[in-house]
Design a protein around this motif. Structure first.
Motif, PDB file in Angstrom:
ATOM      1  N   HIS A 203       0.836  -1.201   0.000  1.00 60.22           N
ATOM      2  CA  HIS A 203       0.000   0.000   0.000  1.00 60.22           C
ATOM      3  C   HIS A 203       0.872   1.254   0.000  1.00 60.22           C
ATOM      4  CE1 HIS A 203      -3.032   2.944   1.191  1.00 60.22           C
ATOM      5  NE2 HIS A 203      -2.210   3.297   2.161  1.00 60.22           N
ATOM      6  N   HIS A 204       1.855   1.306   0.877  1.00 60.77           N
ATOM      7  CA  HIS A 204       2.733   2.483   0.951  1.00 60.77           C
ATOM      8  C   HIS A 204       3.518   2.673  -0.341  1.00 60.77           C
ATOM      9  CE1 HIS A 204       2.924   4.300   5.082  1.00 60.77           C
ATOM     10  NE2 HIS A 204       2.142   3.255   5.314  1.00 60.77           N
ATOM     11  N   ALA A 205       3.895   1.576  -0.962  1.00 61.27           N
ATOM     12  CA  ALA A 205       4.746   1.658  -2.149  1.00 61.27           C
ATOM     13  C   ALA A 205       3.975   1.980  -3.425  1.00 61.27           C
ATOM     14  CB  ALA A 205       5.505   0.340  -2.325  1.00 61.27           C
ATOM     15  N   THR A 206       2.672   1.607  -3.494  1.00 58.93           N
ATOM     16  CA  THR A 206       1.951   1.732  -4.775  1.00 58.93           C
ATOM     17  C   THR A 206       0.674   2.554  -4.713  1.00 58.93           C
ATOM     18  OG1 THR A 206       0.654  -0.294  -4.420  1.00 58.93           O
ATOM     19  CG2 THR A 206       2.821  -0.541  -5.467  1.00 58.93           C
ATOM     20  N   SER A 207       0.121   2.755  -3.540  1.00 59.89           N
ATOM     21  CA  SER A 207      -1.181   3.432  -3.441  1.00 59.89           C
ATOM     22  C   SER A 207      -0.991   4.945  -3.336  1.00 59.89           C
ATOM     23  CB  SER A 207      -1.949   2.908  -2.228  1.00 59.89           C
ATOM     24  OG  SER A 207      -3.273   3.381  -2.230  1.00 59.89           O
TER      25      SER A 207
END
Length: 232
Positions: A203-207
């Motif tokens: 989530h942190h990397a792509t959202s």
């Protein structure tokens, strides 16, 4: 006093996890790290400062909730308050479900709409998070996330001790796991119904704005219902 207690809770959960996984790492631990790189010290310092800032607004709602209960303006109570242990267990379960959905939906809005993303984007500068990033948010985000601590006792009789301990230990503790940056061998990274630390790292990397992937907290069912599971 609530702020000091919150700060102590943060350094027990986040500080303990950070020391074990980041200050004293081993190869055996590192192989379970979601991102093989470690965050730079400057980024961790930024997380800690943002965490403390978030804490200052996160304790406003619980303090107001205690004020209302003390003056008989809410249904909040301590002890059993004339209710059974079964009622205490039931309110714990209902509070958990309601709070988990609220956390998902508020987080979902933070990625769905530009005005909400304007506040939430500050949390996503930590694309490779450490345990100190659990509540490394702007004031508005943490204030909004703590509003159930006021609203729930206004709606139904609820034990204040149970409610506060649930948020301080259960939710913050699980938040520490989500922001750990490491997977656990005991929990499959693609567990069918539990949101894992790997998925929150994803989530942190792509959202980003308009891409609300894995915005759930404890369970995946909300993301599955809203169609916000990562496509891969």
């Amino acid at each position: 006093s609530l702020t000091l207690m919150g700060l102590l809770s943060q350094f027990v959960f986040s500080g303990g996890a950070f020391y074990y996984y980041y200050v004293d790492p081993t190869y055996e631990k590192w192989v379970w790290k979601s991102n093989p790189e470690y965050p730079k010290p400057e980024k961790v310092r930024e997380e800690i400062l943002q965490m403390i800032k978030g804490l200052c607004s996160a304790t406003l709602c619980p303090a107001f909730s205690l004020y209302l209960a003390r003056h008989g303006q809410s249904y909040g109570y301590c002890g059993l308050g004339g209710f059974s242990v079964g009622y205490l267990a039931l309110t714990f379960l209902v509070t958990w479900v309601v709070s988990d959905f609220y956390e998902f939906f508020y987080h979902h809005l933070g990625h769905r709409y530009a005005a909400c993303w304007e506040n939430h984007r500050h949390h996503h500068v930590f694309f490779n998070p450490s345990p100190f990033s659990v509540i490394a948010d702007e004031y508005i985000d943490q204030f909004a996330r703590s509003t159930p601590l006021v609203v729930l006792p206004l709606l139904v009789p609820i034990n204040q001790d149970m409610l506060f301990l649930q948020y301080a230990f259960f939710f913050y503790g699980y938040g520490t796991y989500l922001h750990l940056g490491y997977e656990w061998e005991s929990i499959s990274a693609d567990h069918p119904w539990i949101n894992t630390s790997f998925q929150h790292y994803l989530h942190h990397a792509t959202s980003i704005k308009n891409k609300p992937y894995h915005t759930g907290f404890c369970v995946k069912c909300w993301d599955q219902l809203f169609g916000t599971m990562h496509p891969d």
